[in-house]
Scaffold this active site. Sequence first.
Site, PDB file in Angstrom:
ATOM      1  N   HIS A  17      -1.731  16.436 -25.979  1.00 29.48           N
ATOM      2  CA  HIS A  17      -1.751  15.015 -25.657  1.00 29.48           C
ATOM      3  C   HIS A  17      -2.943  14.252 -26.249  1.00 29.48           C
ATOM      4  CE1 HIS A  17       1.453  16.195 -22.993  1.00 29.48           C
ATOM      5  NE2 HIS A  17       1.609  14.968 -22.536  1.00 29.48           N
ATOM      6  N   ASN A  21      -1.969  18.743 -20.356  1.00 29.71           N
ATOM      7  CA  ASN A  21      -2.268  17.770 -21.416  1.00 29.71           C
ATOM      8  C   ASN A  21      -2.331  18.413 -22.798  1.00 29.71           C
ATOM      9  OD1 ASN A  21      -2.474  15.703 -19.530  1.00 29.71           O
ATOM     10  ND2 ASN A  21      -4.639  16.157 -19.136  1.00 29.71           N
ATOM     11  N   LYS A  26       5.479  23.474 -13.573  1.00 28.74           N
ATOM     12  CA  LYS A  26       4.756  22.235 -13.253  1.00 28.74           C
ATOM     13  C   LYS A  26       4.391  22.197 -11.762  1.00 28.74           C
ATOM     14  CE  LYS A  26       4.157  17.436 -13.953  1.00 28.74           C
ATOM     15  NZ  LYS A  26       4.495  16.210 -14.639  1.00 28.74           N
ATOM     16  N   ARG A  45      -4.764  21.202 -13.706  1.00 27.89           N
ATOM     17  CA  ARG A  45      -3.673  20.332 -14.182  1.00 27.89           C
ATOM     18  C   ARG A  45      -3.899  19.847 -15.624  1.00 27.89           C
ATOM     19  NH1 ARG A  45      -0.241  15.766 -10.766  1.00 27.89           N
ATOM     20  NH2 ARG A  45       1.085  15.213 -12.507  1.00 27.89           N
ATOM     21  N   HIS A  99       7.338   9.959 -27.252  1.00 33.84           N
ATOM     22  CA  HIS A  99       6.233  10.647 -26.582  1.00 33.84           C
ATOM     23  C   HIS A  99       6.259  12.153 -26.889  1.00 33.84           C
ATOM     24  CE1 HIS A  99       3.165  11.452 -23.622  1.00 33.84           C
ATOM     25  NE2 HIS A  99       3.951  12.348 -23.035  1.00 33.84           N
ATOM     26  N   HIS A 139      -1.459  11.112 -27.827  1.00 31.99           N
ATOM     27  CA  HIS A 139      -1.665   9.732 -27.359  1.00 31.99           C
ATOM     28  C   HIS A 139      -2.251   8.871 -28.470  1.00 31.99           C
ATOM     29  CE1 HIS A 139      -1.660  10.374 -22.697  1.00 31.99           C
ATOM     30  NE2 HIS A 139      -0.472  10.420 -23.231  1.00 31.99           N
ATOM     31  N   LYS A 175       2.386  11.426 -11.125  1.00 30.96           N
ATOM     32  CA  LYS A 175       1.568  10.513 -11.946  1.00 30.96           C
ATOM     33  C   LYS A 175       2.392   9.262 -12.203  1.00 30.96           C
ATOM     34  CE  LYS A 175      -1.582  13.318 -14.709  1.00 30.96           C
ATOM     35  NZ  LYS A 175      -1.955  13.659 -16.099  1.00 30.96           N
ATOM     36  N   GLU A 214      -5.588  16.429 -10.959  1.00 33.50           N
ATOM     37  CA  GLU A 214      -6.145  16.798 -12.262  1.00 33.50           C
ATOM     38  C   GLU A 214      -7.655  16.998 -12.239  1.00 33.50           C
ATOM     39  OE1 GLU A 214      -3.855  15.130 -15.642  1.00 33.50           O
ATOM     40  OE2 GLU A 214      -5.810  14.795 -16.540  1.00 33.50           O
ATOM     41  N   GLU A 244       7.926  18.207 -24.894  1.00 31.23           N
ATOM     42  CA  GLU A 244       7.190  18.546 -23.661  1.00 31.23           C
ATOM     43  C   GLU A 244       7.592  19.936 -23.165  1.00 31.23           C
ATOM     44  OE1 GLU A 244       4.697  17.207 -22.012  1.00 31.23           O
ATOM     45  OE2 GLU A 244       4.709  15.037 -22.284  1.00 31.23           O
ATOM     46  N   ARG A 297       0.811  -1.236   0.000  1.00 27.41           N
ATOM     47  CA  ARG A 297       0.000   0.000   0.000  1.00 27.41           C
ATOM     48  C   ARG A 297       0.840   1.281   0.000  1.00 27.41           C
ATOM     49  NH1 ARG A 297      -3.351  -2.872   3.818  1.00 27.41           N
ATOM     50  NH2 ARG A 297      -5.068  -3.817   2.665  1.00 27.41           N
TER      51      ARG A 297
HETATM   52  N1  LIG Z   1       4.200  10.564 -15.184  1.00 28.12           N
HETATM   53  C1  LIG Z   1       4.125  11.645 -15.915  1.00 28.12           C
HETATM   54  O1  LIG Z   1       3.708  12.721 -15.448  1.00 28.12           O
HETATM   55  C2  LIG Z   1       4.578  11.588 -17.343  1.00 28.12           C
HETATM   56  C3  LIG Z   1       4.723  12.768 -18.080  1.00 28.12           C
HETATM   57  C4  LIG Z   1       5.221  12.685 -19.383  1.00 28.12           C
HETATM   58  C5  LIG Z   1       5.538  11.443 -19.912  1.00 28.12           C
HETATM   59  N2  LIG Z   1       5.365  10.318 -19.179  1.00 28.12           N
HETATM   60  C6  LIG Z   1       5.716   9.002 -19.707  1.00 28.12           C
HETATM   61  O2  LIG Z   1       7.134   8.980 -19.917  1.00 28.12           O
HETATM   62  C7  LIG Z   1       7.420   8.035 -20.939  1.00 28.12           C
HETATM   63  C8  LIG Z   1       8.399   8.629 -21.906  1.00 28.12           C
HETATM   64  O3  LIG Z   1       9.568   8.942 -21.213  1.00 28.12           O
HETATM   65  P1  LIG Z   1      10.974   9.143 -21.976  1.00 28.12           P
HETATM   66  O4  LIG Z   1      10.784  10.041 -23.109  1.00 28.12           O
HETATM   67  O5  LIG Z   1      11.962   9.446 -20.944  1.00 28.12           O
HETATM   68  O6  LIG Z   1      11.208   7.727 -22.653  1.00 28.12           O
HETATM   69  P2  LIG Z   1      11.982   6.411 -22.180  1.00 28.12           P
HETATM   70  O7  LIG Z   1      11.887   6.194 -20.747  1.00 28.12           O
HETATM   71  O8  LIG Z   1      11.472   5.336 -23.091  1.00 28.12           O
HETATM   72  O9  LIG Z   1      13.497   6.733 -22.559  1.00 28.12           O
HETATM   73  C9  LIG Z   1      13.833   6.968 -23.907  1.00 28.12           C
HETATM   74  C10 LIG Z   1      15.084   6.191 -24.322  1.00 28.12           C
HETATM   75  O10 LIG Z   1      16.216   6.850 -23.772  1.00 28.12           O
HETATM   76  C11 LIG Z   1      17.093   5.884 -23.196  1.00 28.12           C
HETATM   77  N3  LIG Z   1      17.835   6.557 -22.135  1.00 28.12           N
HETATM   78  C12 LIG Z   1      17.398   6.911 -20.901  1.00 28.12           C
HETATM   79  N4  LIG Z   1      18.347   7.614 -20.281  1.00 28.12           N
HETATM   80  C13 LIG Z   1      19.406   7.682 -21.103  1.00 28.12           C
HETATM   81  C14 LIG Z   1      20.679   8.288 -21.016  1.00 28.12           C
HETATM   82  N5  LIG Z   1      21.041   9.001 -19.953  1.00 28.12           N
HETATM   83  N6  LIG Z   1      21.534   8.140 -22.056  1.00 28.12           N
HETATM   84  C15 LIG Z   1      21.167   7.445 -23.159  1.00 28.12           C
HETATM   85  N7  LIG Z   1      19.960   6.881 -23.314  1.00 28.12           N
HETATM   86  C16 LIG Z   1      19.092   6.999 -22.295  1.00 28.12           C
HETATM   87  C17 LIG Z   1      16.168   4.801 -22.713  1.00 28.12           C
HETATM   88  O11 LIG Z   1      16.858   3.630 -22.547  1.00 28.12           O
HETATM   89  C18 LIG Z   1      15.130   4.768 -23.847  1.00 28.12           C
HETATM   90  O12 LIG Z   1      15.620   3.953 -24.892  1.00 28.12           O
HETATM   91  C19 LIG Z   1       6.098   7.643 -21.553  1.00 28.12           C
HETATM   92  O13 LIG Z   1       5.717   6.382 -21.073  1.00 28.12           O
HETATM   93  C20 LIG Z   1       5.142   8.697 -21.059  1.00 28.12           C
HETATM   94  O14 LIG Z   1       3.823   8.233 -20.966  1.00 28.12           O
HETATM   95  C21 LIG Z   1       4.902  10.374 -17.906  1.00 28.12           C
END
Ligand SMILES: NC(=O)c1ccc[n+]([C@@H]2O[C@H](COP(=O)([O-])OP(=O)(O)OC[C@H]3O[C@@H](n4cnc5c(N)ncnc54)[C@H](O)[C@@H]3O)[C@@H](O)[C@H]2O)c1
Length: 361
Positions: free
Chosen positions: A251, A248, A230, A244, A268, A255, A139, A240, A181, A117
Amino acid sequence: MRQNLEVRIDENRGYNIEISDSSFERLNRDIAEFTKGQKRLVIISKKVYKLYFQDLNFDKEELFIMPDGEQEKNYKNYLKIINKAIKLGLSRKDVIIAVGGGVVGDIAGFAASTYMRGIDFIQIPTTLLAAVDSSVGGKTAIDLPEGKNIVGSFYQPKKVFININFLNTLEKRQFLSGMGEILKYSFIENNCGYSSPLYFFEFLTLSYEKIMEKEPITIIRLIEYCLRMKISVVEKDEKEGGLRKVLNFGHTLGHALETITKYKKYTHGEAVAYGMRFVFDWAYNKEYISYSYYRHSIELLEKYGFKPFEKDMYDVDKLINIMKKDKKSDGKNITFIIPNDKKNVAETQLSLSDVERMFVI
Ligand SMILES: NC(=O)c1ccc[n+]([C@@H]2O[C@H](COP(=O)([O-])OP(=O)(O)OC[C@H]3O[C@@H](n4cnc5c(N)ncnc54)[C@H](O)[C@@H]3O)[C@@H](O)[C@H]2O)c1
């Protein structure tokens, strides 16, 4: 250089974010200090593990190495993480640490929020996108075949360590994905209600070269500005309920593009940028925004490499169907965040026929 920010959700919940370019030795010391006396489960991206394991002071036994890619943010890996936590004997007093991009951060956060939990959770983002967005705000999620982020929770980390040295190994495409973003914040600055103007739109325009060169001071400031906005939003509306939703922007279509291409074609941030461009075109056509603001916004998107997406490549009915199922829509109308003034957006419900028309302008 170090920059500290504070998130205060309510009287009892708050945390610190540290943005720095300090050495990995310093980072190791800070993590050790922060997790003193706790058992740790470290969820680390496979790529980051290969690049940085020798720099980071983690024991091999405390690691769960996550394969990379959005398709890995699934319930199978979630269960493997929970099993690893059980195997390590983690109790409610212990901690899960995420080291990676948004994929690792989202699934690790979800595991931390549900294991017994809820146990402590630390974010160590290693992509630009995770640093400016997903690591802060609480999130967490995993995807199901039916859709992205279908299962998740709001669960704030206890600490966020952002060390910009990780960004040096990021591929250019992933760096620009983070910019997708980041550009969003320049279009929503007035909604965020930060205490003083950041002139973020102007900052992104004038600092283009320094950002692309990853000049440390500029990158720290870039991350700081995004997070200030943020935090300002999340502190007012953690779950949200209203404000908040402005985060989006881009998005709704973003998405849908990720889903229709099975997460293989766009990152993304790219999908979000195409989503924003799509809505800008429509808003200008509807005369919600002036030509001058429209042109400057499009120029900024294009400066960072985001052209309009090719609408004819996709079956519009399929895209609309995906948007209809989005958790932000009610099945009849589709929720879009649209620009309605300079650096200002608003939530709008559009009927399915309105959305169809968006694709023909
Ligand atoms: N929780 C939230 O508020 C929120 C907000 C925006 C996006 N997201 C989520 O985040 C995800 C996308 O995140 P992302 O863009 O970081 O993608 P990701 O986590 O897939 O990373 C992108 C790539 O970069 C590589 N990588 C990571 N760090 C590295 C480094 N230091 N050097 C070299 N390569 C590296 C990873 O291995 C991967 O191949 C999606 O799932 C999206 O839905 C969440």
